[in-house]
Design a protein around this motif. Structure first.
Motif, PDB file in Angstrom:
ATOM      1  N   VAL A 166       0.839  -1.198   0.000  1.00  0.00           N
ATOM      2  CA  VAL A 166       0.000   0.000   0.000  1.00  0.00           C
ATOM      3  C   VAL A 166       0.877   1.252   0.000  1.00  0.00           C
ATOM      4  CG1 VAL A 166      -1.623   1.359   1.394  1.00  0.00           C
ATOM      5  CG2 VAL A 166      -2.006  -1.090   1.054  1.00  0.00           C
ATOM      6  N   ASP A 180      -6.341   3.981   1.575  1.00  0.00           N
ATOM      7  CA  ASP A 180      -6.626   2.579   1.287  1.00  0.00           C
ATOM      8  C   ASP A 180      -7.766   2.072   2.171  1.00  0.00           C
ATOM      9  OD1 ASP A 180      -5.776  -0.070   0.031  1.00  0.00           O
ATOM     10  OD2 ASP A 180      -5.559  -0.538   2.161  1.00  0.00           O
ATOM     11  N   LYS A 188     -11.490   0.867   0.858  1.00  0.00           N
ATOM     12  CA  LYS A 188     -11.958  -0.497   1.121  1.00  0.00           C
ATOM     13  C   LYS A 188     -13.235  -0.517   1.965  1.00  0.00           C
ATOM     14  CE  LYS A 188      -7.522  -2.914   0.767  1.00  0.00           C
ATOM     15  NZ  LYS A 188      -6.462  -3.645   1.504  1.00  0.00           N
TER      16      LYS A 188
END
Length: 515
Positions: free
Chosen positions: A83, A363, A367
């Protein structure tokens, strides 16, 4: 740089309040960490709830993902390195700064600025900088790492407040993201989502990738005009009152007159850069060039040329920087070149730390689907109001600007909300071309006030070069007038543009007539 200043205005008091409130926030790196933890908690609380929304990207129910589940926490730990290193701005910034660092520390940029200030009228410095910032969109994210810091350097060299130069270029690069008369990769990218959304109710719809190019081109004049007025009449005077430039500055070019040896070195280095650019054109020009995509296009996101923009920026600055350094005598051996590159990386250490936490937060936010849910709920609420066409267009602009504070990617937002907006307005007789143009206005104007923009922390770093006390609140308070005025003026411009019937772009229409 002290200037005589008028009394504090009501606008000053409001922006000072915004600045103080924003600067009470923790360091950006810690802020992103706290936001990530908040997203984790809310994802766990919202995961069991069925919100009744269908994700247009998958056609399935949109559910909030519980990031505190065992599987998600394990995924977080195992993917943390990927990431971070795959965070898009990280590589862009570091590679570009390696090249720019050599050009700066060798003295090449300093020499170029002296030439620029020699023939640019002082009264036109602001609009020219904003114009350059707008054009920089064509080169992907180059404007963030190149044009914005140069805006500060140029203003400082001209005896003006450097943060006003940063603000003007930030407004052009990011606030005017959809104002460009030169086609770029974002045009076909957004058009592809718009066309797919339109084909939900009319499979025969075909849109030109440049269906907004005339509108975005003329919008450049709007952004330049607004940015010019605000920078010179509002932002810079306030900066002299609220953010005086630090007395001791490091690594900021000085504007003494060029010596003959420096002039000769600059001409040689610039000639090398031009030869490189000509060679690049010769390479990319043939229809069979390896720099084109499979369809022979140069400007699509799949074209190797577009994917090579940042490495090319590195070379465009590194090569003349090295040549100038040796020709001027500032470099005598290659270790000096490496030293300049190391020095530029040293100035990026704080940004790298922020980028780590920013990458993890974005991230997690992506998500969790919290941003996607917010976008869909807002779009459905707007649809439920059943407003007239003009008010609906205004609503789309305002909603897009708000959602932009939560979801940074232009394509990600449009992928979410275009399947709602485009068919909805087609049923009102409004074309997909016009709906896309409205979205692009809203998507641009709020970029410059959201710390969730991946490059926002980098702009804070650029400002701290001149005023070390600069924080998130400082930058938000500086850019907020640009957002508010652009939102109003650009919206009015689109409505007038629509009323006059000026074409939005190639093969574009304002009305949709069902077959």
């Amino acid at each position: 740089m002290d200037k005589a200043t008028p009394k504090i205005t009501l606008l000053d008091r409001f922006l000072n309040l915004v600045e103080r409130a924003g600067n009470k926030l923790p360091d950006p790196a810690i802020l992103f960490l706290v936001l990530m933890l908040i997203v984790w908690v809310f994802s766990a609380l919202l995961a069991p709830i069925d919100f009744g929304e269908i994700d247009p990207r998958t056609g399935e129910k949109l559910r909030i993902q519980n990031l505190l589940s065992g599987a998600q926490l394990a995924s977080f730990l195992s993917n943390m390195i990927q990431v971070f290193i795959n965070f898009p701005p990280l590589g862009v910034v570091l590679l570009a700064m390696l090249g720019v660092g050599v050009a700066e520390h060798s003295g090449y940029i300093n020499a170029g600025l002296k030439y620029l200030l020699g023939f640019t009228p002082a009264s036109l410095l602001t609009p020219i900088l904003i114009l350059v910032a707008i054009v920089s969109h064509t080169a992907a994210d180059a404007g963030y790492v190149l044009v914005i810091p140069l805006g500060g350097v140029i203003f400082y060299a001209a005896g003006r407040h450097p943060m006003a130069g940063i603000a003007a270029t930030f407004a052009g690069v990011s606030g005017g993201f959809s104002a460009n008369f030169i086609p770029s990769a974002i045009d076909p990218l957004l058009q592809s989502f718009t066309q797919s959304a339109a084909q939900i109710i009319d499979p025969s719809v075909e849109l030109n990738p440049l269906n907004n190019i005339f509108f975005t081109g003329l919008s450049s004049l709007v952004v330049i005009g607004v940015g010019w007025y605000l920078t010179d009449r509002v932002i810079e005077p306030r900066l002299y009152r609220s953010a005086p430039v630090d007395e001791q500055l490091e690594d900021v070019p000085k504007m003494e007159e060029l010596q003959p040896k420096e002039k000769a070195a600059f001409k040689l280095a610039t000639s090398v850069m031009l030869v490189f650019l000509v060679a690049l054109v010769v390479w990319a020009w043939p229809e069979t060039s390896s720099m084109r995509d499979g369809a022979g296009q140069l400007t699509t996101s799949a074209a190797p040329l577009m994917r090579s923009i940042v490495p090319l920026i590195f070379l465009v600055f590194w090569l003349p920087g090295v040549v100038f350094g040796f020709a001027s005598g500032n470099y005598t051996e290659m270790k000096h070149v490496v030293g300049s590159m190391s020095k530029s990386m040293g100035s990026m250490s704080h940004y790298i730390v922020m980028a780590f936490f920013c990458a993890l937060f974005i991230d997690a936010f992506t998500k969790s689907n919290i941003g996607a849910l917010t976008a869909l709920k807002g779009a459905n609420f707007l649809q439920s109001l059943q407003l007239p066409g003009q008010l609906t267009i205004v609503g789309i602009i305002v909603l897009s600007a708000f959602v932009n504070l939560l979801v940074g990617s232009a394509s990600a937002k449009w992928a979410l909300i275009s399947p709602i907006f485009v068919p909805m307005l087609m049923q009102l007789g409004i074309s997909p071309d016009l709906t896309q143009a409205a979205y692009r206005v809203g998507d641009s104007v709020s970029n410059i006030i959201t710390p969730l923009l991946p490059y926002f922390p980098l702009v804070v770093i650029f400002c701290q070069r001149y005023v070390k006390s600069t924080g998130i609140g400082t930058l938000v308070s500086i850019m907020l007038p640009y957002t508010l005025v652009l939102l109003v003026v650009w919206t009015i411009f689109l409505l007038i543009y629509w009323t006059l019937g000026i074409p939005l772009g190639l093969q574009s229409t304002y009305e949709y007539i069902a077959p």
